[in-house]
Write an enzyme that holds these catalytic residues in place. Structure first.
Site, PDB file in Angstrom:
ATOM      1  N   THR A   1       0.470  -0.958  -0.295  1.00 23.56           N
ATOM      2  CA  THR A   1      -0.007  -0.283  -0.151  1.00 23.56           C
ATOM      3  C   THR A   1       0.983   1.162  -0.040  1.00 23.56           C
ATOM      4  O   THR A   1       1.982   1.236   1.042  1.00 23.56           O
ATOM      5  CB  THR A   1      -1.342  -0.375   1.002  1.00 23.56           C
ATOM      6  OG1 THR A   1      -1.862  -1.152   1.520  1.00 23.56           O
ATOM      7  CG2 THR A   1      -2.006   0.819   1.278  1.00 23.56           C
TER       8      THR A   1
ATOM      9  N   GLU B   1     -16.326  -2.590  -0.272  1.00 22.93           N
ATOM     10  CA  GLU B   1     -16.629  -2.207  -2.257  1.00 22.93           C
ATOM     11  C   GLU B   1     -16.065  -3.442  -3.548  1.00 22.93           C
ATOM     12  O   GLU B   1     -16.532  -3.579  -4.198  1.00 22.93           O
ATOM     13  CB  GLU B   1     -15.991  -0.473  -1.881  1.00 22.93           C
ATOM     14  CG  GLU B   1     -16.581   0.090  -1.751  1.00 22.93           C
ATOM     15  CD  GLU B   1     -17.116   0.568   0.061  1.00 22.93           C
ATOM     16  OE1 GLU B   1     -17.958   0.663   1.199  1.00 22.93           O
ATOM     17  OE2 GLU B   1     -16.260   0.002   0.788  1.00 22.93           O
TER      18      GLU B   1
ATOM     19  N   GLY C   1     -24.931   1.558  28.553  1.00 19.90           N
ATOM     20  CA  GLY C   1     -23.904   2.322  29.177  1.00 19.90           C
ATOM     21  C   GLY C   1     -22.330   1.688  29.170  1.00 19.90           C
ATOM     22  O   GLY C   1     -21.683   2.090  28.664  1.00 19.90           O
TER      23      GLY C   1
ATOM     24  N   ARG D   1     -29.284  -9.518  33.708  1.00 22.29           N
ATOM     25  CA  ARG D   1     -29.148  -8.162  33.864  1.00 22.29           C
ATOM     26  C   ARG D   1     -31.042  -8.273  33.955  1.00 22.29           C
ATOM     27  O   ARG D   1     -31.659  -8.859  33.110  1.00 22.29           O
ATOM     28  CB  ARG D   1     -29.058  -7.068  32.771  1.00 22.29           C
ATOM     29  CG  ARG D   1     -29.769  -6.060  32.476  1.00 22.29           C
ATOM     30  CD  ARG D   1     -28.854  -4.732  33.340  1.00 22.29           C
ATOM     31  NE  ARG D   1     -29.201  -3.583  33.557  1.00 22.29           N
ATOM     32  CZ  ARG D   1     -28.899  -3.028  34.820  1.00 22.29           C
ATOM     33  NH1 ARG D   1     -28.259  -2.802  35.525  1.00 22.29           N
ATOM     34  NH2 ARG D   1     -28.977  -1.308  34.593  1.00 22.29           N
TER      35      ARG D   1
ATOM     36  N   GLU E   1      -7.084  -6.053   3.765  1.00 26.22           N
ATOM     37  CA  GLU E   1      -7.352  -6.918   2.761  1.00 26.22           C
ATOM     38  C   GLU E   1      -8.084  -6.720   1.283  1.00 26.22           C
ATOM     39  O   GLU E   1      -8.916  -7.990   1.428  1.00 26.22           O
ATOM     40  CB  GLU E   1      -7.517  -8.054   3.545  1.00 26.22           C
ATOM     41  CG  GLU E   1      -6.499  -8.147   4.865  1.00 26.22           C
ATOM     42  CD  GLU E   1      -5.134  -8.597   3.543  1.00 26.22           C
ATOM     43  OE1 GLU E   1      -5.230  -9.680   2.315  1.00 26.22           O
ATOM     44  OE2 GLU E   1      -4.169  -8.647   4.136  1.00 26.22           O
TER      45      GLU E   1
END
Length: 387
Positions: A126, A371, A344, A272, A367
């Protein structure tokens, strides 16, 4: 297709997961907060990984690796992928398969030290102006006698600070094609310390803290002809031959992190309580969990099928792109929904969720971006119809 795992594959999963939980998880928070991976910690975990038979396990048995088939290798990658990327990638290193393309002399000089844990490799493709379009690279090499002289800049080069050498891809000419001029590319081994080769600090990244990137500069950097990997002007072919499965590797590590986030979300939804009952009883949460599990299963099946086809020599570019695309996008969704379920607390660094959420972002870029993967998939569909 046979979907059951073998006893050996189950052993690989169990051994790797146990190692990750015992040897890597305890160091995650410190590395995340410091943004740095100390060398002494690397060596400590590296030594334990070697003793466990997990180091360089992606390599063939004849060079000291585990000799895993593709599916078994990806099951191993999934378990490693549960952890902080810097820790598992650096301390339980998997040398690039492209090193296997080297001559016997190049394997002895570059591959074997990586397998023994003496150094690391890095790939330099790159550039600031050439990411997905590798043919657009400006870094170049010219031949002078029996040497090659390299010039140009590469960036986003992973763990180049640790690597003892780089494999640099350089433009070495141009050829005419029916679609116009196309650059020829050659791959070169360049040792750290070579005159004209400089490694500079890269950018601070929101994803994968502790996992560094660097800028590589080549200024009249001279290397001998024996440092060419493959044939001159055939670097693109070398990359395509040896690096295709890296998309499956990315997919597998994403599956590991996605599963970790899902399991945390399931446990939290069960324990929870709000309004007199576990929050998992509310459709707003339970339907999220159902969708998360379904999408993860779909991503797993795409990845495992591509791995199986890889070993049958029937895999296509679209198969690997579908796996990479689905796994990276599913990880993003699951990480986000897991945080939503936690509220949170999901954004606090006491839990790994905020890290998984941040880390997920880069997976849709490196990699090959999402798109680019969609382009590969659609191109293959259209070519089948002569398009």
């Amino acid at each position: 297709m046979h979907f059951a795992l073998t006893d050996e594959q189950r052993m690989i999963i169990d051994t790797t997961r146990a190692f990750v939980e015992a040897e890597i998880y305890p160091h995650e928070l410190a590395v995340e907060r410091a943004g740095h991976l100390p060398l002494e910690l690397i060596r400590e975990i590296q030594s334990k990984a070697m003793a466990a038979g997990l180091y360089a396990a992606n390599m063939p048995a004849e060079v000291g690796g585990a000799g895993l088939d593709t599916l078994s290798w990806l099951l191993y990658e999934r378990e490693l992928g549960r952890a902080n990327y810097a820790l598992h990638w650096t301390c339980v290193a998997r040398p690039s398969n492209i090193l296997l393309a080297g001559t016997p002399e190049q394997r002895a000089r570059y591959l074997m030290p990586c397998i023994r844990g003496e150094t690391w490799d890095c790939l330099a493709m790159t550039e600031p102006g050439a990411g997905s379009d590798l043919r657009g690279m400006k870094a170049s090499a010219r031949q002078e006698g029996s040497d090659w002289v390299l010039n140009g800049t590469k960036h986003f080069i992973s763990h180049a600070d640790l690597a003892g050498f780089t494999i640099a891809f350089m433009a070495t000419g141009e050829e005419d094609t029916p679609r116009g001029p196309k650059k020829k590319i050659t791959a070169f081994f360049v040792d750290k310390g070579t005159k004209g080769f400089t490694v500079r600090d890269g950018y601070r990244n929101v994803s994968h803290r502790g996992y560094t990137n660097a800028v590589l500069e080549f200024d009249e950097c001279r290397v001998p002809a024996e440092n060419v990997l493959g044939e001159p002007h055939k670097g693109f072919e070398v990359a395509n031959t040896w690096l295709g499965a890296t998309r499956l590797q990315v997919a597998a590590t994403c599956l590991g992190r996605a599963d970790r986030a899902l399991q945390l979300a399931i446990a939290y939804a069960a324990e929870r309580h709000q309004f007199g009952q576990a929050i998992g009883k509310f459709q707003g949460v339970s339907f999220k969990l159902a969708d998360m599990a379904m999408e993860l299963k779909a991503a797993e099946l795409l990845t495992w099928e591509a791995a199986w086809k890889f070993d049958q020599a029937t895999v296509t570019e679209a198969d690997m792109s579908m796996a990479k695309l689905k796994a990276t996008e599913v990880l993003a969704m699951i990480a986000d929904e897991a945080i939503q379920i936690h509220g949170g607390m999901g954004l606090m660094d006491e839990l790994p969720l905020e890290r998984i959420w941040r880390d997920a972002r880069v997976e849709r870029i490196w990699e090959g971006t999402s798109e680019i993967q969609r382009h590969i998939i659609s191109r293959e569909l259209l070519r089948a119809q002569g398009g």
